[in-house]
Write a protein that holds these residues in place. Structure first.
Motif, short mmCIF file in Angstrom:
data_model
loop_
_atom_site.label_atom_id
_atom_site.label_comp_id
_atom_site.label_asym_id
_atom_site.label_seq_id
_atom_site.Cartn_x
_atom_site.Cartn_y
_atom_site.Cartn_z
N LEU A 187 -5.14 -0.27 7.07
CA LEU A 187 -3.95 -0.79 6.90
C LEU A 187 -4.04 -2.02 5.72
O LEU A 187 -2.83 -2.37 5.11
N GLY A 188 -5.07 -2.44 5.44
CA GLY A 188 -5.19 -3.71 4.41
C GLY A 188 -4.69 -4.86 4.99
O GLY A 188 -4.50 -5.83 4.22
N MET A 189 -4.57 -4.96 6.30
CA MET A 189 -4.09 -6.20 6.86
C MET A 189 -4.98 -7.34 6.92
O MET A 189 -6.14 -7.05 7.01
N VAL A 190 -4.38 -8.66 6.27
CA VAL A 190 -5.27 -9.84 6.33
C VAL A 190 -5.12 -10.50 7.42
O VAL A 190 -5.99 -11.65 7.64
N LYS A 240 0.70 -1.24 0.11
CA LYS A 240 0.20 0.04 -0.01
C LYS A 240 0.98 1.24 0.06
O LYS A 240 0.31 2.46 -0.17
N GLY A 241 2.12 1.17 0.44
CA GLY A 241 3.07 2.28 0.18
C GLY A 241 3.77 2.92 1.21
O GLY A 241 3.27 2.32 2.48
N SER A 242 4.39 3.75 1.02
CA SER A 242 5.28 4.18 2.40
C SER A 242 4.18 4.89 3.41
O SER A 242 4.49 4.90 4.65
N ASP A 243 3.37 5.76 3.18
CA ASP A 243 2.49 6.31 4.22
C ASP A 243 1.92 5.09 5.13
O ASP A 243 1.64 5.34 6.38
N THR A 244 1.55 4.17 4.33
CA THR A 244 0.81 2.89 5.25
C THR A 244 1.98 2.26 6.19
O THR A 244 1.60 1.85 7.19
N VAL A 245 3.08 2.18 5.52
CA VAL A 245 4.06 1.35 6.34
C VAL A 245 4.56 2.31 7.50
O VAL A 245 4.59 1.73 8.43
N LEU A 246 4.48 3.69 7.41
CA LEU A 246 4.89 4.38 8.33
C LEU A 246 3.51 4.42 9.39
O LEU A 246 3.92 4.54 10.67
N SER A 247 2.52 4.44 9.09
CA SER A 247 1.38 4.30 10.19
C SER A 247 1.51 2.88 10.93
O SER A 247 1.01 3.20 12.01
N TYR A 248 1.68 2.07 10.19
CA TYR A 248 1.97 0.52 10.87
C TYR A 248 2.90 1.06 11.93
O TYR A 248 3.01 0.47 13.23
#
Length: 108
Positions: free
Chosen positions: A52-55, A26-34
């Protein structure tokens, strides 16, 4: 944002390991949120990782058994791990708007 960064290596960190593939995609913004979610959880015992789209339930959460609140709303999770009972301090679990088909028996 740091658009010039092409590669981020995160091995051997205490806050958490690498995020799940679906988060990375999902990209860098999503990774940083994680990562922000896990860093914040270290101090306030609240793990908030919505949208975050986590499955699946992130494995890194196991390193925070003293969490009092978990917010994983608006992800793509279909199940909760049976070992959810390891979070003995948890008071609030928000799994709204996921794809849950069942919950473990040990959840009230």
């Amino acid at each position: 944002k740091l658009p010039q960064i092409k590669l981020v290596l995160l091995e051997d960190n205490k806050a958490c390991k690498a995020p799940p593939v679906e988060v990375i995609i999902k990209g860098s913004d999503t990774v940083l949120s994680y990562f922000r979610g896990f860093l914040q959880a270290r101090s306030d015992k609240i793990l908030s990782l919505p949208d975050l789209g986590m499955v699946s339930f992130p494995r890194d959460a196991a390193s925070h058994p003293d969490l009092v609140s978990v917010d994983f709303q608006n992800n793509q999770m279909q199940t909760l791990p049976a070992k959810i009972n390891m979070f003995t301090c948890i008071e609030r679990l928000n799994m709204s708007n996921n794809r849950l088909t069942s919950v473990p028996d040990n959840i009230g």
